[in-house]
Write an enzyme that holds these catalytic residues in place. Structure first.
Site, PDB file in Angstrom:
ATOM      1  N   GLY A  19      50.504  33.242  47.303  1.00 40.71           N
ATOM      2  CA  GLY A  19      51.174  31.969  47.587  1.00 40.71           C
ATOM      3  C   GLY A  19      52.657  32.021  47.285  1.00 40.71           C
ATOM      4  CG  ASP A  70      42.380  30.654  53.418  1.00 40.13           C
ATOM      5  OD1 ASP A  70      42.065  30.472  52.221  1.00 40.13           O
ATOM      6  OD2 ASP A  70      42.569  29.724  54.224  1.00 40.13           O
ATOM      7  CB  VAL A  71      43.137  32.768  48.015  1.00 40.39           C
ATOM      8  CG1 VAL A  71      44.482  33.473  47.942  1.00 40.39           C
ATOM      9  CG2 VAL A  71      43.282  31.260  47.890  1.00 40.39           C
ATOM     10  CG  ASN A  97      52.014  30.678  42.631  1.00 39.95           C
ATOM     11  OD1 ASN A  97      52.309  29.856  41.770  1.00 39.95           O
ATOM     12  ND2 ASN A  97      52.423  30.570  43.891  1.00 39.95           N
ATOM     13  CB  SER A 149      47.975  22.406  36.498  1.00 45.66           C
ATOM     14  OG  SER A 149      48.436  21.078  36.389  1.00 45.66           O
ATOM     15  CE1 TYR A 162      46.397  21.704  41.608  1.00 45.17           C
ATOM     16  CE2 TYR A 162      46.936  20.456  39.647  1.00 45.17           C
ATOM     17  CZ  TYR A 162      47.249  21.438  40.558  1.00 45.17           C
ATOM     18  OH  TYR A 162      48.416  22.161  40.419  1.00 45.17           O
ATOM     19  CB  ALA A 164      37.177  20.517  38.029  1.00 40.67           C
ATOM     20  CE  LYS A 166      46.046  24.692  39.825  1.00 41.91           C
ATOM     21  NZ  LYS A 166      46.580  26.002  40.228  1.00 41.91           N
ATOM     22  CB  ILE A 195      57.203  22.552  39.366  1.00 41.26           C
ATOM     23  CG1 ILE A 195      56.556  22.922  38.013  1.00 41.26           C
ATOM     24  CG2 ILE A 195      58.354  23.496  39.716  1.00 41.26           C
ATOM     25  CD1 ILE A 195      57.445  22.830  36.792  1.00 41.26           C
TER      26      ILE A 195
HETATM   27  P1  NDP Z   1      53.461  24.940  47.229  1.00 45.70           P
HETATM   28  O1  NDP Z   1      52.609  23.947  47.949  1.00 45.70           O
HETATM   29  O2  NDP Z   1      54.938  24.800  47.274  1.00 45.70           O
HETATM   30  O3  NDP Z   1      53.071  26.436  47.689  1.00 45.70           O
HETATM   31  C1  NDP Z   1      51.729  26.811  47.712  1.00 45.70           C
HETATM   32  C2  NDP Z   1      51.625  28.269  48.067  1.00 45.70           C
HETATM   33  O4  NDP Z   1      50.229  28.625  48.043  1.00 45.70           O
HETATM   34  C3  NDP Z   1      52.136  28.572  49.460  1.00 45.70           C
HETATM   35  O5  NDP Z   1      52.769  29.833  49.450  1.00 45.70           O
HETATM   36  C4  NDP Z   1      50.857  28.641  50.290  1.00 45.70           C
HETATM   37  O6  NDP Z   1      50.989  29.563  51.364  1.00 45.70           O
HETATM   38  C5  NDP Z   1      49.871  29.195  49.294  1.00 45.70           C
HETATM   39  N1  NDP Z   1      48.481  28.831  49.604  1.00 45.70           N
HETATM   40  C6  NDP Z   1      47.935  27.596  49.596  1.00 45.70           C
HETATM   41  N2  NDP Z   1      46.641  27.670  49.946  1.00 45.70           N
HETATM   42  C7  NDP Z   1      46.373  28.976  50.186  1.00 45.70           C
HETATM   43  C8  NDP Z   1      45.225  29.682  50.607  1.00 45.70           C
HETATM   44  N3  NDP Z   1      44.074  29.057  50.847  1.00 45.70           N
HETATM   45  N4  NDP Z   1      45.314  31.015  50.763  1.00 45.70           N
HETATM   46  C9  NDP Z   1      46.470  31.656  50.538  1.00 45.70           C
HETATM   47  N5  NDP Z   1      47.597  31.047  50.137  1.00 45.70           N
HETATM   48  C10 NDP Z   1      47.550  29.715  49.985  1.00 45.70           C
HETATM   49  O7  NDP Z   1      52.928  24.898  45.707  1.00 45.70           O
HETATM   50  P2  NDP Z   1      53.678  25.122  44.321  1.00 45.70           P
HETATM   51  O8  NDP Z   1      54.662  26.190  44.435  1.00 45.70           O
HETATM   52  O9  NDP Z   1      54.074  23.803  43.811  1.00 45.70           O
HETATM   53  O10 NDP Z   1      52.435  25.585  43.413  1.00 45.70           O
HETATM   54  C11 NDP Z   1      52.179  26.931  43.083  1.00 45.70           C
HETATM   55  C12 NDP Z   1      51.077  26.944  42.034  1.00 45.70           C
HETATM   56  O11 NDP Z   1      51.500  26.230  40.876  1.00 45.70           O
HETATM   57  C13 NDP Z   1      49.772  26.300  42.488  1.00 45.70           C
HETATM   58  O12 NDP Z   1      48.671  27.009  41.984  1.00 45.70           O
HETATM   59  C14 NDP Z   1      49.850  24.933  41.864  1.00 45.70           C
HETATM   60  O13 NDP Z   1      48.563  24.377  41.665  1.00 45.70           O
HETATM   61  C15 NDP Z   1      50.541  25.243  40.562  1.00 45.70           C
HETATM   62  N6  NDP Z   1      51.180  24.078  39.975  1.00 45.70           N
HETATM   63  C16 NDP Z   1      52.166  23.409  40.636  1.00 45.70           C
HETATM   64  C17 NDP Z   1      52.733  22.281  40.071  1.00 45.70           C
HETATM   65  C18 NDP Z   1      53.814  21.496  40.719  1.00 45.70           C
HETATM   66  O14 NDP Z   1      54.161  20.416  40.182  1.00 45.70           O
HETATM   67  N7  NDP Z   1      54.400  21.938  41.828  1.00 45.70           N
HETATM   68  C19 NDP Z   1      52.273  21.786  38.761  1.00 45.70           C
HETATM   69  C20 NDP Z   1      51.237  22.567  38.154  1.00 45.70           C
HETATM   70  C21 NDP Z   1      50.725  23.667  38.749  1.00 45.70           C
HETATM   71  P3  NDP Z   1      51.072  29.141  52.923  1.00 45.70           P
HETATM   72  O15 NDP Z   1      51.033  27.657  53.008  1.00 45.70           O
HETATM   73  O16 NDP Z   1      52.330  29.743  53.418  1.00 45.70           O
HETATM   74  O17 NDP Z   1      49.874  29.785  53.514  1.00 45.70           O
END
Ligand code: NDP
Length: 250
Positions: A19, A70-71, A97, A149, A162, A164, A166, A195
């Site tokens: 991600g 896709d993860v 991530n 998180s 979410y 659960a 995390k 963030i």
């Molecule tokens: P974004 O929504 O900005 O980015 C999410 C990333 O995850 C993208 O690169 C997306 O790739 C990828 N992604 C989503 N679903 C899948 C999937 N099924 N398979 C592969 N890749 C996937 O999120 P953030 O940067 O904000 O979050 C990053 C991490 O930090 C997450 O785990 C989130 O839960 C955690 N987090 C974020 C917080 C926040 O406030 N932002 C707070 C706490 C935790 P693409 O869409 O290009 O495929």
């Protein structure tokens, strides 16, 4: 560069960041590349955003690759990661991530929203790490960082799915840290608060800011800094830790 000496000892310090097409993952990729690591970013599909990150990495002179899967798709993750490691060798570091949220009170939550968040955020732990663990363990040195998180620590209203997932990641990471400690691999959890990324809507901001003691959202770079430290040699005795980056939210 600082990584050269380490590489001479244990092979290339190649780090997978799932991600990493935007948000926190993107910031981590750029920060970690700046430290001299080889970086492999992932996203679901090729996209202009993924291309932008790759280009930024290449412009920095970093050795960088992108993998797309896709993860939630166990077979696709296994194929992409196994093929990559067969060609390039094992990863030294993995940052789990990739994640999503689908918020709402449980009373109105669809089965799809429950399942998709659990399958992505928690299921990704198994689907991504399983094909990588044995080659990493053989190398007897490495780092795993799991993005949880604050919601996984406290449980957040409107985020049963979410929270659960995390919280599950924290349990999984702690268990894995015990399995891998004797192999020289540390496993740590970062627990961001709020963030400033695409994941946080304008309404989320308004609602949550009063609860953030620092009265601002975190920047992706502030999470990336901790990830870079956890990858470093100085962090070699830190494992099983859950570290918030949250401006003090609880
Ligand atoms: P974004 O929504 O900005 O980015 C999410 C990333 O995850 C993208 O690169 C997306 O790739 C990828 N992604 C989503 N679903 C899948 C999937 N099924 N398979 C592969 N890749 C996937 O999120 P953030 O940067 O904000 O979050 C990053 C991490 O930090 C997450 O785990 C989130 O839960 C955690 N987090 C974020 C917080 C926040 O406030 N932002 C707070 C706490 C935790 P693409 O869409 O290009 O495929």
């Amino acid at each position: 560069m600082r990584q050269r000496k380490a590489e001479a000892e244990t092979g290339p310090r190649r780090v997978l960041i799932t991600g990493a097409t935007r948000g926190i993952g993107r910031a981590m990729a750029l920060r970690i590349a700046r430290e001299g690591y080889e970086v492999v970013i992932t996203g679901r599909k090729p996209s202009p955003q993924a291309d932008e990150v790759l280009k930024a990495l290449e412009d920095m002179g970093a050795k960088a690759h992108a993998l797309y899967f896709d993860v939630t798709d166990r077979a696709a993750a296994q194929t992409a990661l196994t093929e990559f490691t067969a060609e390039q060798g094992p990863f030294w570091g993995v940052i789990l991530n990739a994640g999503i949220n689908r918020d709402g009170p449980l009373a109105g939550m669809s089965e799809e929203d429950w399942d998709l968040v659990l399958e992505t955020d928690l299921g990704g732990f198994y689907n991504v790490l399983k094909p990588l663990i044995l080659p990493m363990a053989r190398r007897r040195s490495g780092r795993i960082i799991v993005m949880s998180s604050v919601s996984g620590i406290t449980g957040t209203r409107g985020q049963t799915n979410y929270s659960a997932a995390k919280a599950g990641l924290i349990g999984a990471a702690k268990a894995l840290s015990a399995e891998l400690a004797s192999r020289g691999i540390t496993v740590n959890v970062i627990a961001p608060g709020v963030i400033d990324t695409d994941m946080v809507t304008a309404e989320d901001r308004e609602r949550i800011l009063p609860y953030v003691p620092m009265r601002r959202l975190g920047k992706p770079e502030e999470v990336a800094g901790l990830a870079a430290f956890l990858l470093s040699d100085e962090a070699g005795y830190i494992t099983r830790a859950v570290i918030p980056v949250s401006g003090g939210i609880f």
